[in-house]
Enzyme design. Sequence first.
Site, mmCIF file in Angstrom:
data_model
loop_
_atom_site.group_PDB
_atom_site.id
_atom_site.type_symbol
_atom_site.label_atom_id
_atom_site.label_comp_id
_atom_site.label_asym_id
_atom_site.label_seq_id
_atom_site.Cartn_x
_atom_site.Cartn_y
_atom_site.Cartn_z
ATOM 1 N N ASP A 49 0.877 -1.163 0.000
ATOM 2 C CA ASP A 49 0.000 0.000 0.000
ATOM 3 C C ASP A 49 0.923 1.225 0.000
ATOM 4 O O ASP A 49 2.096 1.140 0.371
ATOM 5 C CB ASP A 49 -0.877 -0.019 1.253
ATOM 6 C CG ASP A 49 -1.519 1.325 1.530
ATOM 7 O OD1 ASP A 49 -2.252 1.816 0.643
ATOM 8 O OD2 ASP A 49 -1.261 1.897 2.603
ATOM 9 N N ASP A 82 -0.084 5.262 0.637
ATOM 10 C CA ASP A 82 -0.304 6.289 1.663
ATOM 11 C C ASP A 82 -0.442 5.668 3.047
ATOM 12 O O ASP A 82 -1.247 4.758 3.260
ATOM 13 C CB ASP A 82 -1.544 7.107 1.317
ATOM 14 C CG ASP A 82 -1.357 7.879 0.020
ATOM 15 O OD1 ASP A 82 -0.694 8.917 0.040
ATOM 16 O OD2 ASP A 82 -1.864 7.412 -1.016
ATOM 17 N N GLY A 138 -5.125 2.924 -3.661
ATOM 18 C CA GLY A 138 -6.387 3.533 -4.049
ATOM 19 C C GLY A 138 -6.173 4.635 -5.078
ATOM 20 O O GLY A 138 -7.128 5.152 -5.648
ATOM 21 N N LYS A 167 -8.387 -4.481 -3.107
ATOM 22 C CA LYS A 167 -6.952 -4.705 -3.251
ATOM 23 C C LYS A 167 -6.620 -6.195 -3.213
ATOM 24 O O LYS A 167 -5.749 -6.669 -3.936
ATOM 25 C CB LYS A 167 -6.191 -3.962 -2.149
ATOM 26 C CG LYS A 167 -6.220 -2.454 -2.291
ATOM 27 C CD LYS A 167 -5.360 -1.790 -1.235
ATOM 28 C CE LYS A 167 -5.326 -0.274 -1.416
ATOM 29 N NZ LYS A 167 -4.427 0.375 -0.444
#
Length: 272
Positions: A9, A11, A44, A200
């Site tokens: 991931d 952020d 995202g 995800k």
Amino acid sequence: MKYKAVAFDMDGTLLTSNRLVLPETVNMIKKISDQGVKVILVSGRHHSVIYPYYYQLNLSTPAICCNGSYLYNFENEQLFAGKPMTKDQAKTLLELVNQYKIHTLIYTDQSMTYEVLDDHLESFFKWVNTLPTFLQPEIKKVNSFEKLIDESASIFKFATSSHNISALQQFSNAVEALDMFSCEWSWSNRADVAVKGNTKGNGLTHWAKHENIDLSEIIAFGDSYNDISMLSVAGLGIAMGNADDEVKAKASYAIGDNNSPSIAIELEKLFL
């Protein structure tokens, strides 16, 4: 277990609070990449906003974008395995956005778009302006989201946000009640909406099959609720120290926070 891939991931995980990758992490990713370990970014974000980090880390893998809504191959500049919204679905979401008076960005196959500038976007533009021109993503201002939906080839995500958490929660509940979308919170005041099944975890599963890598051979790092599906399917799911307890509970274990070199330390333990 010999792990063949690491999924990050971005952020709150790979990136520090000021949107940088720590030099220790950059160096360690280069070391494991040189060993043949595949590194993939799972975010995202729109692919155009992933690209500066893809470039910095010198990756060759596709990126899993918009919480698994599509994969993007930077080498041939093509998206694949995409599951966009229908125009009717996008217009239904837009009606709810307007009803609950929350802010949204709409991510198309081409770019991120907005109607109204908010404080989060202002901060985002400051980051964009720190990048070399050739790495700067295009974020388009549009006069009408409805017109955008009519004219776009594909709509992949609504990135909704509000400082009125109650309104955002009510919006989220209304979206979930439709039973056609995934609504995953990516921050304390932001919720990402995509077609149901676009997660995800599913994006990582698709990529693993494409690469003929078993999910048990993948390590995933994440910090937020939209990372849970990925942390759950990976052979080793590692939560960041800044993650909520509910996220940590779905991981194999937790390490330090995203502003410390905890990822580099953990990769060194696992691979070197």
